[in-house]
Design an enzyme around this catalytic site. Structure first.
Site, mmCIF file in Angstrom:
data_model
loop_
_atom_site.group_PDB
_atom_site.id
_atom_site.type_symbol
_atom_site.label_atom_id
_atom_site.label_comp_id
_atom_site.label_asym_id
_atom_site.label_seq_id
_atom_site.Cartn_x
_atom_site.Cartn_y
_atom_site.Cartn_z
ATOM 1 C CD GLU A 1 12.393 -9.295 1.624
ATOM 2 O OE1 GLU A 1 12.639 -9.112 0.413
ATOM 3 O OE2 GLU A 1 11.457 -8.734 2.204
ATOM 4 C CE LYS B 1 4.985 -11.389 -1.088
ATOM 5 N NZ LYS B 1 3.806 -12.129 -1.573
ATOM 6 N NE ARG C 1 -3.979 -8.684 -4.127
ATOM 7 C CZ ARG C 1 -3.784 -7.945 -3.047
ATOM 8 N NH1 ARG C 1 -4.493 -6.844 -2.873
ATOM 9 N NH2 ARG C 1 -2.897 -8.273 -2.140
#
Length: 661
Positions: free
Chosen positions: A189, A111, A282
């Site tokens: 975050e 990420k 994916r």
């Protein structure tokens, strides 16, 4: 001829095996004890030694080599985002990994690396930083302000994510995210949540040189960051969506992306702000609704892209797809009990417990089914909902020419759906979501479900009552009275006046000289039955030789999974000092006071301290001490690594006696 090993389980394994079969590919499945239905859709099936083997690169590669596979499809979860698998295949064999290159996977599965790449390309991101301790998180929060979000770099499906509103919640949230992260890597975050913030994702497909998109999906109906209801396309203005499409293509092109990928964003409908979140490199759980609006088998295209000389043009996906002229909705049916805080509801199911919706524009993807290769010997006619995997039972997918038509189909499909037996589901929540005015108005945000859960559940229950469907439990036939309903399944009639003879005796132990409890015999008569949904629930009044007075009784099936009750002991629920487990799950951490070798001074616990951490579907749940006191004894069999059932004794916690002066 290509031969593919599907290194996954459940409905996604079946989904992949079906597309491979249509292409004429040979198929191989892997499965574990009590979880084999998907394997009946493969020509060959290999039993793994344990659930952990799904995450073992060497174990998966060995199966693929032994069965002479040309390809491995990882599905989603497990090894689908691990660069270790394609690297191992490249180093040891010619087996093709159906997914991005190792270099692209290294960035897209991390990420922080994907955020850094997006930022370098001029794509908006939220403020964030890697952290290695709770102190790092606090420093970050002091700089940008609360609320913040703590995330595992390799989290997903709602795991490894916690919102923290104040400094007091940082330590526990950091610890839980760390526990849910296989790599033990965490970042923080700025939390962008609340009214106005929607979760939008873009479907990307690439051939390693060129990339294209297949529009977007909205996934704002979430609980604990786990998506529950998704729709496609979004009803946001095209002007709000175009920057997300452009950004996704820009990032994917830079990565020379190959295969399927989902690029996720948060969009504020009030301010028009938006930020890039992450890449899922994916096939995605909700890929089904993109298939419906684009009339494209994404898994088929994905498989074909990993054959020699394949391009987007060769799979008819090189041109810009037309704007969708229909809408699709996916509803995730899970084995969770909304009335008990969405607690996992494990247990057995068989075909007599299930009734699936059908008809035009309705599709069901589920692992509660048997395929054409039952001769593999891996199907026994019964399915077990356990604690090792996530709680997804089925995905109900509907399609309509308009959003309103798709919603009407979803409403009808849910009325037709029934899961009986003792497994509880979130069916009432799904019904409540699509009945809510905010669903029709398009005003749902990412925390909407959690803020409105009681009202949504009430709406769903009302819809259930008005439609007469069963919402996860057996019910009496309309011609039967409430006091004379049949025992669904075995044809046994339970009615007032039924007499039972009950014999009780203790079990003798060959390893103990203590004599068993003397046997005793009793009579029991059902005086009345107020509710009969046996084995899920049974209530009424009875007369017994235990008591001279009639007794009211209520029998409700526990959500406990198949654990050996002889290994543990049940808590006395009438004794406040007995601390029971409120759920079934694997014990991953114990309070020091519950250690076998803990001394008297270490036996003290304080109210609110975690007595133990239970992992359910790879998410960690804290069971806290209800009051201050000493641990007088530990429940039988309680230790790290065991699966503890609901209602079983954790410990006996003594009350603190005030000292007298």
């Amino acid at each position: 001829m290509p031969k593919v090993l599907v290194a996954n389980r459940g409905e996604i394994a079946i989904r992949i095996l079906r597309s491979a079969a249509e292409l004429g590919w040979k198929t191989v499945a892997v499965y574990t004890e009590n979880d084999s239905s998907h394997a009946s859709f493969a020509e060959e099936a290999v039993k793994l030694d344990s659930v952990a083997d799904f995450l073992d690169v060497d174990a998966i590669v060995k199966v693929a080599a032994k069965t002479e596979c040309t390809h491995i499809h990882p599905g989603y979860g497990f090894l689908s985002e691990s660069p270790a698998l394609p690297l191992a295949l490249a180093a040891t064999s010619s087996i093709v990994f159906v997914g991005p290159s190792p270099d692209a996977l290294k960035i897209s599965s991390d990420k922080m690396l994907s955020r850094d790449l997006a930022s370098s390309l001029g794509v908006n991101i939220a403020a964030g930083i890697r952290v290695s301790s709770a102190a790092d998180v606090k420093n970050f929060a002091n700089d940008i302000g609360f609320p913040i979000m703590i995330k595992a770099l390799d989290g997903g499906g709602g795991r490894g994510i916690r919102i923290v509103e104040s400094e007091g919640g940082v330590e526990e949230a950091f610890k839980r995210c760390l526990g849910e992260s296989p790599s033990k890597q965490i970042f923080a975050e700025k939390a962008l949540t609340g009214p106005g913030w929607k979760h939008i994702e873009v479907q990307i497909i690439g051939d390693g040189t060129n990339v294209n998109h297949l529009w977007e999906r909205e996934c704002s109906v979430q609980r604990r960051f786990q998506k529950i209801v998704e729709s496609a396309p979004s009803r946001l203005p095209r002007a709000a969506i175009q920057p997300l499409l452009d950004s996704s293509l820009k990032i994917a092109s830079h990565l020379k992306y190959r295969g399927l990928g989902t690029f996720e964003y948060l969009v504020n409908t009030q301010t028009q702000d938006w930020v890039f979140l992450e890449i899922n490199p994916r096939v995605q759980v909700e890929h089904t609704i993109t298939e419906e609006i684009c009339d494209t088998d994404l898994v088929r295209a994905q498989l074909l892209l990993f054959t020699p000389n394949a391009t987007l043009a060769s799979v008819q996906l090189s041109a810009q797809p037309p704007l969708p002229s229909s809408y699709s909705i996916q509803l995730r049916l899970t084995a969770e009990d909304p009335a008990r805080g969405f607690q996992l509801s494990p247990g057995p199911l068989d075909s007599g417990d299930l009734s699936w919706p059908a008809g035009r524009g309705v599709r069901v993807d589920t692992w509660l089914t048997n395929g054409p290769y039952a001769h593999n010997g891996v199907v026994d006619g019964e399915w077990e909902v356990g604690t090792d995997f996530d709680s997804l039972l089925a995905k109900v997918i509907v399609r309509g020419r308009t959003f309103e038509e798709a919603t009407a189909k979803a409403r009808r499909a849910l009325r037709e759906l029934n899961i009986g037996g003792g497994v509880k589901t979130n069916l009432s929540v799904l019904a409540g979501v699509i009945e809510h005015p905010d669903w029709a108005a398009g005003t749902i945000d990412t925390l909407w479900l959690e803020r409105n859960a009681p009202g949504i559940l009430e709406l769903g229950n009302t819809a259930s009552a008005s439609s007469g469907d069963r919402r996860g439990q057996s019910r009496a036939k309309p011609t039967e009275s409430a006091t004379s309903s049949s025992f669904a399944g075995n044809g046994i009639l339970l009615q007032p006046g039924t007499l039972f003879n009950l014999s009780l005796s203790g079990l003798s132990s060959s390893s103990s000289a203590t004599p068993s409890t003397p046997s005793s015999k009793h009579s029991l008569t059902l005086l009345s039955i107020s509710q009969n949904a046996f084995p899920s629930s049974l209530s009424g009044t009875l007369q017994t030789s235990f008591s001279p007075m009639p007794l009211e009784f209520s029998l409700n099936q526990s959500t406990s999974a198949a654990v050996s009750s002889g290994t543990f002991e049940f808590a006395d629920l009438n004794n406040a000092e007995h601390i029971p487990s409120p759920m079934t799950g694997k014990v991953v951490e114990l309070h020091p006071a519950l250690a076998v070798d803990a001394g008297p001074q270490q036996r003290q616990v304080r109210k609110g301290e975690p007595l133990l951490i239970v992992s359910v579907m790879k998410m960690e749940n804290v069971i806290s001490a209800p009051f201050d006191g000493p641990v007088e004894r530990i429940g039988k069999g309680v230790k790290v690594g065991v699966v503890l059932g609901e209602g079983m004794l954790i410990c006996v916690l003594g009350k603190v006696v005030p000292s007298r002066l």
